[in-house]
Design a protein around this motif. Sequence first.
Motif, PDB file in Angstrom:
ATOM      1  N   VAL B   2       0.850  -1.191   0.000  1.00 43.45           N
ATOM      2  CA  VAL B   2       0.000   0.000   0.000  1.00 43.45           C
ATOM      3  C   VAL B   2       0.889   1.246   0.000  1.00 43.45           C
ATOM      4  O   VAL B   2       1.779   1.375   0.831  1.00 43.45           O
ATOM      5  CB  VAL B   2      -0.923   0.014   1.243  1.00 43.45           C
ATOM      6  CG1 VAL B   2      -1.820   1.243   1.225  1.00 43.45           C
ATOM      7  CG2 VAL B   2      -1.754  -1.256   1.272  1.00 43.45           C
ATOM      8  N   GLN B   3       0.673   2.095  -0.953  1.00 43.46           N
ATOM      9  CA  GLN B   3       1.476   3.309  -1.033  1.00 43.46           C
ATOM     10  C   GLN B   3       0.987   4.312   0.005  1.00 43.46           C
ATOM     11  O   GLN B   3      -0.213   4.496   0.189  1.00 43.46           O
ATOM     12  CB  GLN B   3       1.342   3.932  -2.431  1.00 43.46           C
ATOM     13  CG  GLN B   3       1.771   3.017  -3.538  1.00 43.46           C
ATOM     14  CD  GLN B   3       3.260   2.739  -3.484  1.00 43.46           C
ATOM     15  OE1 GLN B   3       4.068   3.651  -3.470  1.00 43.46           O
ATOM     16  NE2 GLN B   3       3.617   1.465  -3.451  1.00 43.46           N
ATOM     17  N   GLN B  47      -0.096  -9.349   0.061  1.00 45.06           N
ATOM     18  CA  GLN B  47      -0.512  -8.236  -0.788  1.00 45.06           C
ATOM     19  C   GLN B  47       0.655  -7.383  -1.255  1.00 45.06           C
ATOM     20  O   GLN B  47       0.469  -6.254  -1.682  1.00 45.06           O
ATOM     21  CB  GLN B  47      -1.504  -7.367  -0.013  1.00 45.06           C
ATOM     22  CG  GLN B  47      -2.700  -8.155   0.494  1.00 45.06           C
ATOM     23  CD  GLN B  47      -3.892  -7.267   0.755  1.00 45.06           C
ATOM     24  OE1 GLN B  47      -3.754  -6.071   0.954  1.00 45.06           O
ATOM     25  NE2 GLN B  47      -5.081  -7.856   0.736  1.00 45.06           N
ATOM     26  N   GLU B  48       1.877  -7.925  -1.179  1.00 40.77           N
ATOM     27  CA  GLU B  48       3.057  -7.146  -1.563  1.00 40.77           C
ATOM     28  C   GLU B  48       3.201  -7.162  -3.088  1.00 40.77           C
ATOM     29  O   GLU B  48       3.500  -8.195  -3.674  1.00 40.77           O
ATOM     30  CB  GLU B  48       4.290  -7.761  -0.898  1.00 40.77           C
ATOM     31  CG  GLU B  48       5.500  -6.869  -0.919  1.00 40.77           C
ATOM     32  CD  GLU B  48       6.700  -7.530  -0.218  1.00 40.77           C
ATOM     33  OE1 GLU B  48       6.494  -8.514   0.527  1.00 40.77           O
ATOM     34  OE2 GLU B  48       7.820  -7.071  -0.449  1.00 40.77           O
ATOM     35  N   VAL B 107       1.528   1.077  -7.181  1.00 40.85           N
ATOM     36  CA  VAL B 107       0.541   0.002  -7.287  1.00 40.85           C
ATOM     37  C   VAL B 107       0.094  -0.375  -5.880  1.00 40.85           C
ATOM     38  O   VAL B 107       0.858  -0.267  -4.923  1.00 40.85           O
ATOM     39  CB  VAL B 107       1.165  -1.203  -8.057  1.00 40.85           C
ATOM     40  CG1 VAL B 107       2.416  -1.719  -7.366  1.00 40.85           C
ATOM     41  CG2 VAL B 107       0.171  -2.326  -8.279  1.00 40.85           C
ATOM     42  N   ARG B 108      -1.165  -0.752  -5.735  1.00 41.90           N
ATOM     43  CA  ARG B 108      -1.655  -1.103  -4.400  1.00 41.90           C
ATOM     44  C   ARG B 108      -2.738  -2.170  -4.522  1.00 41.90           C
ATOM     45  O   ARG B 108      -3.234  -2.437  -5.630  1.00 41.90           O
ATOM     46  CB  ARG B 108      -2.219   0.137  -3.704  1.00 41.90           C
ATOM     47  CG  ARG B 108      -3.466   0.674  -4.378  1.00 41.90           C
ATOM     48  CD  ARG B 108      -3.985   1.928  -3.705  1.00 41.90           C
ATOM     49  NE  ARG B 108      -5.261   2.332  -4.315  1.00 41.90           N
ATOM     50  CZ  ARG B 108      -5.898   3.453  -3.996  1.00 41.90           C
ATOM     51  NH1 ARG B 108      -5.396   4.276  -3.085  1.00 41.90           N
ATOM     52  NH2 ARG B 108      -7.055   3.758  -4.575  1.00 41.90           N
ATOM     53  N   GLN B 115      -4.479  -2.323  -8.093  1.00 45.78           N
ATOM     54  CA  GLN B 115      -4.687  -1.050  -8.776  1.00 45.78           C
ATOM     55  C   GLN B 115      -3.354  -0.377  -9.086  1.00 45.78           C
ATOM     56  O   GLN B 115      -2.449  -0.391  -8.276  1.00 45.78           O
ATOM     57  CB  GLN B 115      -5.520  -0.113  -7.888  1.00 45.78           C
ATOM     58  CG  GLN B 115      -6.870  -0.711  -7.516  1.00 45.78           C
ATOM     59  CD  GLN B 115      -7.679   0.205  -6.624  1.00 45.78           C
ATOM     60  OE1 GLN B 115      -7.122   1.074  -5.953  1.00 45.78           O
ATOM     61  NE2 GLN B 115      -8.992   0.015  -6.630  1.00 45.78           N
ATOM     62  N   VAL B 116      -3.277   0.210 -10.264  1.00 43.22           N
ATOM     63  CA  VAL B 116      -2.074   0.919 -10.679  1.00 43.22           C
ATOM     64  C   VAL B 116      -2.400   2.400 -10.800  1.00 43.22           C
ATOM     65  O   VAL B 116      -3.461   2.768 -11.307  1.00 43.22           O
ATOM     66  CB  VAL B 116      -1.562   0.385 -12.041  1.00 43.22           C
ATOM     67  CG1 VAL B 116      -0.358   1.197 -12.526  1.00 43.22           C
ATOM     68  CG2 VAL B 116      -1.184  -1.086 -11.938  1.00 43.22           C
ATOM     69  N   ALA B 117      -1.447   3.231 -10.339  1.00 42.31           N
ATOM     70  CA  ALA B 117      -1.686   4.671 -10.374  1.00 42.31           C
ATOM     71  C   ALA B 117      -1.338   5.259 -11.737  1.00 42.31           C
ATOM     72  O   ALA B 117      -0.346   4.874 -12.350  1.00 42.31           O
ATOM     73  CB  ALA B 117      -0.845   5.359  -9.304  1.00 42.31           C
TER      74      ALA B 117
END
Lengths: 855, 119
Positions: B2-3, B47-48, B107-108, B115-117
């Motif tokens: 998570v960013q 989730q990494e 990405v998160r 999801q990619v930013a």
Amino acid sequence: MTAKKNLIVIGNGMVGHKFLELMVSSDAAKHWNLITFCEEPRVAYDRVNLSGFFSGKTAGDLSLVAPGFYQENGIQIYIGDKAVAINREHKIVSSANGLEVPYDKIVLATGSYPFVPSIKGKDATGTFVYRTIDDLEAMLDYAKNCQTGVVIGGGLLGLECANALQNMGLKTHVVEFASRLMPVQVDEIGGAILRSKIEELGVSVHTSKSTTEIVSEDGKVTKMLFADGSELATDMIVFSAGIRPRDEIARSSGIEVGERGGIVINDSCQTSDPDIYAIGECALYQNRIYGLVAPGYTMASVAADILSRAADCRQDAPSTTSTFTGADMSTKLKLLGVDVASFGDPFPKSGDAKEIVVADTFQGIYKKLVLNQDGSRILGGILVGDASAYGTLLQFMQNEIALPPHPEDLLMPPREGGAVAGFGVDSLPDSAQICSCNNVTKGQICEAIRDRNLTDVASVKKCTQAGTGCGGCVPLVTDIFKAEMKKAGFAVKNHLCEHFEYSRQELYHLVRSQEIKTFEELIERHGKGKGCEICKPTVSSMLASTWNDHILEKSHVALQDTNDYFLANIQRDGTYSVVPRIPGGEITPDKLIVLGEVARDFGLYTKITGGQRIDLFGARVDQLPHIWRRLIDAGFESGHAYGKALRTVKSCVGSTWCRFGVQDSTSLAIEVELRYRGLRSPHKLKSAVSGCTRECAEAQSKDFGIIATENGWNLYVCGNGGIKPQHAVLLATDIDKETLIKYIDRFLVFYIRTADRLERTATWLNKLEGGIEYLKQVIIEDSLGICAELEGQMEHLVNTYQCEWKTTIEDPHKVQRFQHFVNSDLPDPSIVRVAERGQTRPANEHEKALAGVSE
Amino acid sequence: MVQSLSVSDTVTTWVDVCSLHAIAPYTGVCALVKGEQVAIFRVGNGQEVYALSNYDPFSKAFVLSRGIVGDRNGTLKVASPIYKQNFSLTTGQCLDDETVKIPTFAVRVVADRVQVAVS
């Protein structure tokens, strides 16, 4: 600070450029304005490998000049302009284009020109010399309309040139005035053996021929007439009858030249004018012209050393002892694919010298060693047909290393199972010159390895330049590298990678004895970190050859290299090739048709492989399951062409069709291929079965090969060797089929358990202590008492075989991955194809740019 | 991974790509994000996740998502499947050639969706 002085280098060939490089690296450019004249339209290129131009190298490939070299180092270069005169009184060099440049010092590196004997008609259209890229381009252009070509001159360059004509598809002749080829380097017997080897390659050799006239018709060469009354029809002629120094600029400006040409120089490479130096093939040292690049480089380094110091001290007399004292003319070449080497003095004048000669006219090998009277030192020698001992012999000679008691061993191939006779690199002094092209010593190599922490041979070459000339010293450089690594405590480490402090063999033992079934478990118990591209596929292979789960099981999927991950072979544009199994190379017409249809329907490029199968290239990831489905429905299965696994068992038609076949090789090949299909191993494996001793299936070049005899089968093992080809060794003779299979089972599992990662069977056997005799004891006599276990493991693997394609397409989870985008059905948009010979191939960068596709 | 929220996050749009389960542990997938090929890697079972450009500058092919994921001295990396150069998953730096670096993407994982930013 005084103004910079002008140093003009006349000539931008290999030696002139080497001189500039040395000046730049010595920082002397700070004190000199470096100026150079380059007569040719292109800057310095590798003339030694000029013939590479005919096998596809471009002028760019041959260039010796790093991009930006002149600009970045502030060197003024006049390309396509020739220096024509030196006004020594006013110290000015003038050029063909009318430039006048004042100088303080000059280095002449004008090189040489090809000697063209004065034969009537020598200037006819269709006659060439072999010296510059322009010459080669002219030859290439003219040869398009020729069938036959003649090279006048059978020396080093002449044979090289003959090779070029052969490559151009011409019927090639070599005409030599002397009674043998390479008269300067090789003696009569060596010349005869060289001749027969070259004739085998389709080149006609004419010795003791003196050309009297070149006859033209309609202005073009048609034939040559010889002094003995004979004649030879030809479409083109290339003169390669030696070189002459280019000394005209020295001559016309009053500098001393030799009686038969060449600019006279002293030990400092100075000419009769102390402000003018001469280096390379234009220079005459002690009445001798050195027509090789290595001595030219040595002269360049002497001159550069003196001139860079002269600049530092702002005085003319160098305070250095750097001198040229002559050079070794030893040389090793591959001419028309035939190794030829000559070193030291192969023609002893004194009656005290002794000779050892090995002449094998059957295999075309000739080796001669000239020794001193008590046989303790090498004075010179000749090698034809097999020059592998060159590096070793040269070191013995140059460093005056005492010879072993049986010096003849140095000329012989290693006895079966024994080590190569030779010497350890440790016995060489630091001063030993290893690379004669770039004058690199052992000490310099060791120092670079230690000081810069070099960890591979490629970096050693890059840092020291050793091995970057002719490449002849690379094996020696590799030995030195290994010895240094060992000293530094590296070579003893055989750890697989940073994640496991075990060798592959040790890990294999752990996997088996502790019944470890996954990578996760192995790294948890015996390793550290998250693994890498070295340990993951290696462990995957070990697990497969022990437990034989499907390689795309959830626990194994992340271990697979892309080929195993997609069960196909990745190609350079990221697409894959698909190779269905065709056991023994036997295929029905119906199946052949299916292959054609599949290739056509999916737009694949087809090619028969080297292993009697059909390769379907250019499949996108998303197409793979669909292609396999079609193939499986037609009765095909995976050929495992992607894995480090058994690939193919090649066969001839054997007794079924062949009038010589003594056994049914096709049936056996199919049986063997089906038995070991999919077997994972440290390296890919290939096999072959020949139906008689004519050996049409080439079984002796395979990891294991089988040849039919009147009484059964002969089994050969550990052939191939990859880039260093090696014949397989006979393991058992005249055995029946059951025994044969039993021995192969044992052999394969023993190899799989004990070999290193990516180690071929040939290398494995070479390293196996006791060699083939030991292998026979283990496999035939069961000296370790493990044969039952080896057979049992193979039996398990055979019984658990599954077609990986079939298992994959039957599992929707596994098929899911075969999509280029996880979030779109689009195929990879970056793939671009162009048509060639009726099929399509990946576009190259240039073509992609034209098509408007970029990254 | 998570960013953490940052100032620029206010203008960041997250594009939903796939379910986390579409990426097997220690493997990669390639996603099409606003016309770009993005390689997304999952390290471990959780989730990494990390995202790099899918373009391998050495082979000039879009293949990085198919490389083997691992670490070098603790640095998470992927090895190109073609010529085996390694790239850091966190920075895009080529570990075998200091002059080469490839783009990375934020990405998160949100509610098991990757999801990619995009900016």
